[in-house]
Write an enzyme that holds these catalytic residues in place. Sequence first.
Site: not given
Ligand code: LLP
Length: 428
Positions: A239, A276, A314, A346, A375
């Site tokens: 997160g 992530g 995004r 388009c 992402y």
């Molecule tokens: N763990 C779980 C259970 C998750 O659902 C996620 C992300 C993470 C870890 C990793 O979160 P991060 O550290 O990357 O914030 N497509 C969206 C982001 C979706 C995140 C979904 N879950 C974007 O482009 O901003």
Amino acid sequence: MNHFEARAGELHCEDVPLRRIAQQVGTPVYVYSTATLSRHFTVFQGAFAPRAVEVAYAVKANSNLSVLATLARLGAGADTVSQGEILRALKAGVPVGKVVFSGAGKTRAELAFALAAGVGQINVESEPELDALIQIARELGVQPAMAIRVNPDVGAGGHAKISTGKAENKFGVSLGEAVRLYARAAGSGAVRPVALACHVGSQITDLQPLEDAYRTLRVLTEQLRGQGIPVAKLDLGGGLGVPYFNQPAPPPPSALAEAVNRVFEGFDIALTFEPGRVIAANAGVLVSEVIHVHHRPEGRRFLVLDAAMNDLIRPAMYDAYHDIRPVTAAAPDAPLLPYDVVGPICETGDTFTRGRLLPELKARDLVAFMSAGAYGAVMSSEYNTRPLVPEVLVNGAQFAVVRPRPTYEEMLGREPLAPWLELDGASP
Ligand code: LLP
């Protein structure tokens, strides 16, 4: 910190000019830096020292096999959300014991696959899922380690579509449910509950909700331990946000570690994280070529690129901001002009940004969307029958195409015509 810098006016990834990659691989193309990926992983894990934490990289952010292998070699585990991601993590060399299987809707087939593979931890998100896990574990004669994902009911994250920790979201169970399900799992004899888990959102720039969620997990742990039920570990999710542009910078991993210490100082518990974005976002760019500049009589200036919303969704999906840099830097005193930066698809949604101030650009110029390593490619598609965008990994002065652009033959060859539509000359 990242390794995308201008040298003699030309944007490089490590020691490789982006222009060279564009010339050899074509555009649009994603380019990732090994040095940045490695640095981000090491800084994140090291931030908690002397506490040793497990870092299960969230594969969904960037699941390219070479990216995963880069991180696996540094000791990363993998947070996965599908059978496909588990297969990727294993193929990239992540030890199966370091694979966490998360996700709000795992199918029975996926659970059976994960148990047979022996993944290190299954994060259970609901009671029906616990029922299914217990049943499948009994059928297979295995006793998987598992966690219960708690929904701590805190609001966090950069956009409503990526906030996951509120009670109204589909993820995890309430606090009371978590205690009940954990105790049920412990009593089942079929599964081994080892952890409580949470993940409250993404692109989080205010650590307070995270700290609140962590505190909630601590309280639940104490409650379960008070009932004589051991909890060895907490999985605190991912997160942490990244700087997408010149905003007040989001807190670094060291600030997250301070929050963790405030909550868990002196508390005997192992910790896992699932970052992530903070690992991958600033380790990648999307390089695109200007097709042309389209001046409208109303005065708008459209920069039409060969990258589109299918390559980087995004901005269209989350109104996300990505810095756009000319690959060849303009003179420092060059005037800035407002551009609407769009792709060729388009629909009006295929707009990366409006009114962005950029130095004058013309057809064939190259631009880079910064912070696109997370992402980005993973969310790309072949919409408008555009070939899936290729990916390149740089390491020092070398680079490799780690996902080639498919040919049209490959793309069309995946779709057999229904037998009654075969163009074999036979008329109906
Ligand atoms: N763990 C779980 C259970 C998750 O659902 C996620 C992300 C993470 C870890 C990793 O979160 P991060 O550290 O990357 O914030 N497509 C969206 C982001 C979706 C995140 C979904 N879950 C974007 O482009 O901003």
